[in-house]
Design an enzyme around this catalytic site. Structure first.
Site, PDB file in Angstrom:
ATOM      1  CG  ASP A  11      -5.651  15.680 -42.759  1.00 14.68           C
ATOM      2  OD1 ASP A  11      -5.024  15.442 -43.820  1.00 14.68           O
ATOM      3  OD2 ASP A  11      -5.170  15.478 -41.627  1.00 14.68           O
ATOM      4  CB  CYS A  28      -4.919  12.140 -43.018  1.00 14.68           C
ATOM      5  SG  CYS A  28      -4.334  10.657 -42.183  1.00 14.68           S
ATOM      6  CB  THR A  45       0.229   8.968 -41.243  1.00 12.50           C
ATOM      7  OG1 THR A  45      -1.044   9.060 -40.564  1.00 12.50           O
ATOM      8  CG2 THR A  45       1.256   9.827 -40.526  1.00 12.50           C
ATOM      9  CG  HIS A  63      -6.734 -11.828 -49.223  1.00 14.47           C
ATOM     10  ND1 HIS A  63      -5.586 -12.331 -48.652  1.00 14.47           N
ATOM     11  CD2 HIS A  63      -6.817 -12.403 -50.455  1.00 14.47           C
ATOM     12  CE1 HIS A  63      -4.998 -13.167 -49.503  1.00 14.47           C
ATOM     13  NE2 HIS A  63      -5.721 -13.219 -50.608  1.00 14.47           N
ATOM     14  CG  HIS A  72     -10.480 -14.139 -48.737  1.00 11.69           C
ATOM     15  ND1 HIS A  72      -9.434 -14.209 -47.845  1.00 11.69           N
ATOM     16  CD2 HIS A  72     -10.013 -14.613 -49.918  1.00 11.69           C
ATOM     17  CE1 HIS A  72      -8.365 -14.701 -48.460  1.00 11.69           C
ATOM     18  NE2 HIS A  72      -8.692 -14.964 -49.715  1.00 11.69           N
TER      19      HIS A  72
HETATM   20  C1  RB5 Z   1      -2.200  16.322 -39.361  1.00 10.52           C
HETATM   21  O1  RB5 Z   1      -1.097  17.096 -39.027  1.00 10.52           O
HETATM   22  C2  RB5 Z   1      -1.873  14.840 -39.201  1.00 10.52           C
HETATM   23  O2  RB5 Z   1      -1.873  14.506 -37.863  1.00 10.52           O
HETATM   24  C3  RB5 Z   1      -2.876  14.005 -39.964  1.00 10.52           C
HETATM   25  O3  RB5 Z   1      -2.859  14.381 -41.299  1.00 10.52           O
HETATM   26  C4  RB5 Z   1      -2.677  12.510 -39.955  1.00 10.52           C
HETATM   27  O4  RB5 Z   1      -1.365  12.177 -40.271  1.00 10.52           O
HETATM   28  C5  RB5 Z   1      -3.192  11.783 -38.789  1.00 10.52           C
HETATM   29  O5  RB5 Z   1      -3.172  10.549 -38.706  1.00 10.52           O
END
Ligand code: RB5
Length: 146
Positions: free
Chosen positions: A12, A68, A70, A101, A136
């Site tokens: 994203d 993304c 996080t 694993h 595994h």
């Molecule tokens: C986008 O702002 C953020 O929410 C997305 O990139 C991600 O971290 C979601 O898990």
């Protein structure tokens, strides 16, 4: 290592910058890359890209890398696709273990939370570590057989 292996990429907007760095790195190394988006820093919704990469990975028996902000949301979306096993890895050790694993076929990272040099090391480790099989295998089969 088979550098002609196909690798699907997706992110994203929060993971766009890191996804672009990974794309250039893997392209320079000779991997066959298919970037499924997004294609700019304009705000988009991560489930679409997690799902697209996971579907392509399963259909092509390939591997994928998703990013993304996080790494959490996009991996949640990827893991809804049957046959996709996305591991969120912010260390080399995690990348190694999720291949050895879990036979992870998708690597997820958070572009806003991992140092981008480390992310390249994590990527290399993910792509160059083999699944150990053995004890595994049944566990991995259990994940997929829902
Ligand atoms: C986008 O702002 C953020 O929410 C997305 O990139 C991600 O971290 C979601 O898990």
């Amino acid at each position: 290592m088979n550098n002609s292996e196909k690798i699907f990429l997706g992110s994203d907007h929060g993971g766009f910058e890191l996804k672009e760095k990974i794309k250039k790195y893997l392209d320079d190394k000779g991997y066959c890359i298919e970037d499924l988006g997004c294609y700019s820093e304009e705000s988009v919704d991560y489930p679409e890209f997690g799902r697209k990469v996971a579907l392509a990975v399963v259909e092509n028996k390939a591997r994928g890398i998703i990013v993304c902000g996080t790494g959490i949301g996009i991996s949640m979306a990827a893991n809804k696709v049957k046959g996709a096993r996305a591991g969120l890895c912010h260390s080399v050790e995690y990348a190694k273990l999720t291949r050895q694993h879990n036979d992870a076929n998708v690597l997820s990272m958070g572009g806003r939370f991992i140092d981008h040099e480390l992310a390249i090391e994590v990527t290399d480790t993910f792509l160059n570590t083999e699944f150990e099989g053995g004890r595994h295998q049944k566990r991995v089969d259990d994940i997929d057989n829902v």
